[in-house]
Design a protein around this motif. Structure first.
Motif, PDB file in Angstrom:
ATOM      1  N   ALA A   1       8.074   8.765  -7.162  1.00  0.00           N
ATOM      2  CA  ALA A   1       7.612   9.469  -5.959  1.00  0.00           C
ATOM      3  C   ALA A   1       7.792   8.631  -4.694  1.00  0.00           C
ATOM      4  CB  ALA A   1       6.138   9.864  -6.130  1.00  0.00           C
ATOM      5  N   LEU A   2       7.534   7.318  -4.778  1.00  0.00           N
ATOM      6  CA  LEU A   2       7.627   6.456  -3.598  1.00  0.00           C
ATOM      7  C   LEU A   2       8.785   5.474  -3.703  1.00  0.00           C
ATOM      8  CD1 LEU A   2       3.865   5.680  -2.854  1.00  0.00           C
ATOM      9  CD2 LEU A   2       5.334   7.408  -1.824  1.00  0.00           C
ATOM     10  N   GLU A   3       9.789   5.803  -4.499  1.00  0.00           N
ATOM     11  CA  GLU A   3      10.946   4.916  -4.604  1.00  0.00           C
ATOM     12  C   GLU A   3      11.605   4.751  -3.241  1.00  0.00           C
ATOM     13  OE1 GLU A   3      15.183   4.868  -6.983  1.00  0.00           O
ATOM     14  OE2 GLU A   3      13.339   5.395  -8.049  1.00  0.00           O
ATOM     15  N   GLY A   4      11.965   3.494  -2.909  1.00  0.00           N
ATOM     16  CA  GLY A   4      12.565   3.194  -1.615  1.00  0.00           C
ATOM     17  C   GLY A   4      11.554   2.790  -0.564  1.00  0.00           C
ATOM     18  N   ILE A   5      10.253   2.968  -0.833  1.00  0.00           N
ATOM     19  CA  ILE A   5       9.201   2.533   0.095  1.00  0.00           C
ATOM     20  C   ILE A   5       8.842   1.091  -0.224  1.00  0.00           C
ATOM     21  CG2 ILE A   5       6.822   2.886   0.861  1.00  0.00           C
ATOM     22  CD1 ILE A   5       8.770   5.032   1.813  1.00  0.00           C
TER      23      ILE A   5
ATOM     24  N   LEU B   1       3.305   4.444  -8.110  1.00  0.00           N
ATOM     25  CA  LEU B   1       4.106   5.617  -7.751  1.00  0.00           C
ATOM     26  C   LEU B   1       5.513   5.246  -7.317  1.00  0.00           C
ATOM     27  CD1 LEU B   1       1.422   7.767  -5.891  1.00  0.00           C
ATOM     28  CD2 LEU B   1       1.981   7.670  -8.328  1.00  0.00           C
ATOM     29  N   GLY B   2       5.878   3.965  -7.472  1.00  0.00           N
ATOM     30  CA  GLY B   2       7.262   3.581  -7.260  1.00  0.00           C
ATOM     31  C   GLY B   2       7.551   2.692  -6.082  1.00  0.00           C
TER      32      GLY B   2
ATOM     33  N   GLU C   1       6.783  15.942 -12.200  1.00  0.00           N
ATOM     34  CA  GLU C   1       8.178  15.539 -12.054  1.00  0.00           C
ATOM     35  C   GLU C   1       8.362  14.047 -11.784  1.00  0.00           C
ATOM     36  OE1 GLU C   1      10.368  17.716 -12.787  1.00  0.00           O
ATOM     37  OE2 GLU C   1       8.955  19.390 -12.843  1.00  0.00           O
ATOM     38  N   THR C   2       7.388  13.392 -11.181  1.00  0.00           N
ATOM     39  CA  THR C   2       7.538  11.967 -10.849  1.00  0.00           C
ATOM     40  C   THR C   2       6.335  11.183 -11.372  1.00  0.00           C
ATOM     41  OG1 THR C   2       6.498  12.327  -8.677  1.00  0.00           O
ATOM     42  CG2 THR C   2       8.924  12.418  -8.792  1.00  0.00           C
TER      43      THR C   2
ATOM     44  N   ILE D   1      -2.144   5.806   4.360  1.00  0.00           N
ATOM     45  CA  ILE D   1      -0.772   5.321   4.305  1.00  0.00           C
ATOM     46  C   ILE D   1       0.196   6.470   4.028  1.00  0.00           C
ATOM     47  CG2 ILE D   1       0.832   3.929   2.940  1.00  0.00           C
ATOM     48  CD1 ILE D   1      -1.495   1.914   2.595  1.00  0.00           C
ATOM     49  N   LEU D   2      -0.145   7.299   3.053  1.00  0.00           N
ATOM     50  CA  LEU D   2       0.739   8.412   2.707  1.00  0.00           C
ATOM     51  C   LEU D   2       0.866   9.400   3.862  1.00  0.00           C
ATOM     52  CD1 LEU D   2      -0.427   9.014  -0.978  1.00  0.00           C
ATOM     53  CD2 LEU D   2       1.626   7.818  -0.197  1.00  0.00           C
TER      54      LEU D   2
END
Length: 414
Positions: A26-30, A51-52, A375-376, A206-207
């Protein structure tokens, strides 16, 4: 993709092969730069890591974060604090001296590659170190800079430098006073409930800020504090007090909250304890066989009802009562130990209990992420790190080999 993001994805093991059918986290790349310690910040950033997000934990060389040495029940787990292990998975540790100007400049360069910065020092500390919001924003205008504190950044209590800690905030906010019997001491919760609630509030902030940046192109300073959260979680109680102009009376017989009417409470049974939430007293009278209960008022006579039920419930076992109360529509549950609750989760093979191989403590059981995504789903990618375990790996992303080698001695732990 921002410069540096691909390297982070590779180093944390979150890269997916091109054409893969697996879903991204869900938070890939963050990327999160985490200066926090104890519970407020680390619990929030662990959730982001679950969450990634790539969470880079900044610690002091040597001892590391303060909570690494916190003994739980007077002991450690193979030299590691159970509290630290519980809140620091899915993070990489960088150990540097924040007071060293060379290390500070390296951290600013690292912050410029991050989406989020989190800290929970006392107000003003990060600014004095040259790592405050304005310092980071000068390098990255859309940074999401998040500060957690005990009393806020600029309140009378903050200016007086009052200590902000969970038990103190439970006391100061009224949470402790509203738990316990009349004439007895205010009672603290059995866990650091304000720290945990504020951590979840921080993660929510944050989100929300990430969404605002995605849609509006803005960065911002997100602030949360223990006292404000402790007041916010009492929203319904405070609404009653200020609008009905009355302070609620504490119970003499053990109704667990001044807001609840009979039969709410904890009751000793023949072999343990039983919790009962709410139900009409006439129905309770029918199921327990005490006809007198149906003549009582659930609020005005709540102490009398509690005393009568204390005398009734002790006559049977907890399971015997549950077999009567639950089919009869009463809200009831056994009062168990934490170990018993965990045993049930293990038996169910619940993802809420997970194991991780720690480099020092060995196989460790941890409580997992409480959010279910279709899904994530969350993943355990990294065990709680050793102090400075990833210093060289992370700093090499923003420093040249010569610059990295210059950060020797006590300033950094490579």
């Amino acid at each position: 993709m921002r410069a540096g993001t691909a390297a982070i994805a590779h180093s944390t093991g979150t890269t997916r092969q091109k054409g893969s059918t697996s879903m991204a986290d869900a938070l890939e790349g963050i990327r999160v730069l985490d200066f926090s310690q104890m519970m407020l910040g680390p619990y929030a950033t662990q959730l982001l890591g679950d969450l990634g997000a790539d969470v880079i934990k900044i610690e002091r060389p040597g001892a590391g974060e303060w909570e690494r040495g916190l003994e739980m029940m007077g002991d450690l787990v193979a030299g590691e604090s159970a509290a630290f292990l519980a809140m620091n998975r899915n993070k990489r540790s960088v150990a540097v001296d924040l007071k060293d100007p060379v290390a500070r400049d390296a951290l600013l360069r690292l912050a410029a590659t991050c989406d989020v910065v989190v800290e929970n020092f006392r107000p003003g500390v990060m600014a004095r170190l040259g790592l405050g919001y304005e310092h980071v924003r000068a390098l990255r205008p859309d940074i999401i800079y998040c500060s957690g504190s005990g009393w806020g950044q600029d309140t009378p209590a903050a200016r007086d430098n009052r200590p902000g800690q969970d038990l103190l905030i439970q006391a100061a906010s009224g949470l402790a006073y509203h738990t316990g019997r009349v004439g007895e001491a205010p009672t603290f919760a059995g866990t650091s409930i304000v720290d945990a609630s504020t951590a979840l509030t921080l993660a929510t902030g944050i989100l929300a800020a990430l969404v605002a940046r995605e849609r509006q192109g803005i960065g911002q300073w997100v602030q949360v504090d223990l006292f404000s959260t402790a007041m916010a979680v009492q929203c319904q109680e405070i609404s009653a007090i200020v609008n009905q102009h009355a302070e609620p009376p504490r119970s003499a017989a053990g109704i667990p909250s001044p807001w609840l009417s009979a039969p709410a409470g904890m009751y000793r049974t023949a072999d343990g304890w039983l919790a009962v939430a709410m139900a009409p007293l006439d129905r309770v009278a029918e199921l327990t066989g005490d006809a007198e209960l149906s003549t009582l008022d659930a609020w005005r006579d709540r102490d009398e009802a509690k005393r009568r039920l204390d005398a009734v419930f002790v006559r049977r076992t907890t399971e015997e009562w549950l077999s009567v109360l639950l089919p009869g529509g009463l809200w009831a549950a056994p009062a168990r130990t934490v170990s018993e609750a965990v045993d049930e989760l293990r038996a169910q093979q619940s993802p809420m209990v997970t194991t991780v191989e720690h480099p020092a403590a060995g196989t460790v059981e941890l409580i997992g992420c409480p959010i279910t995504f279709s899904e994530t789903p969350w993943r355990l990618r990294l065990p709680p790190p050793l102090v400075g375990q990833h210093t060289e790996e992370v700093l090499s992303e923003v420093l040249s080999p010569d610059e990295l080698s210059a950060l020797g001695g006590d300033r950094v732990q490579l």
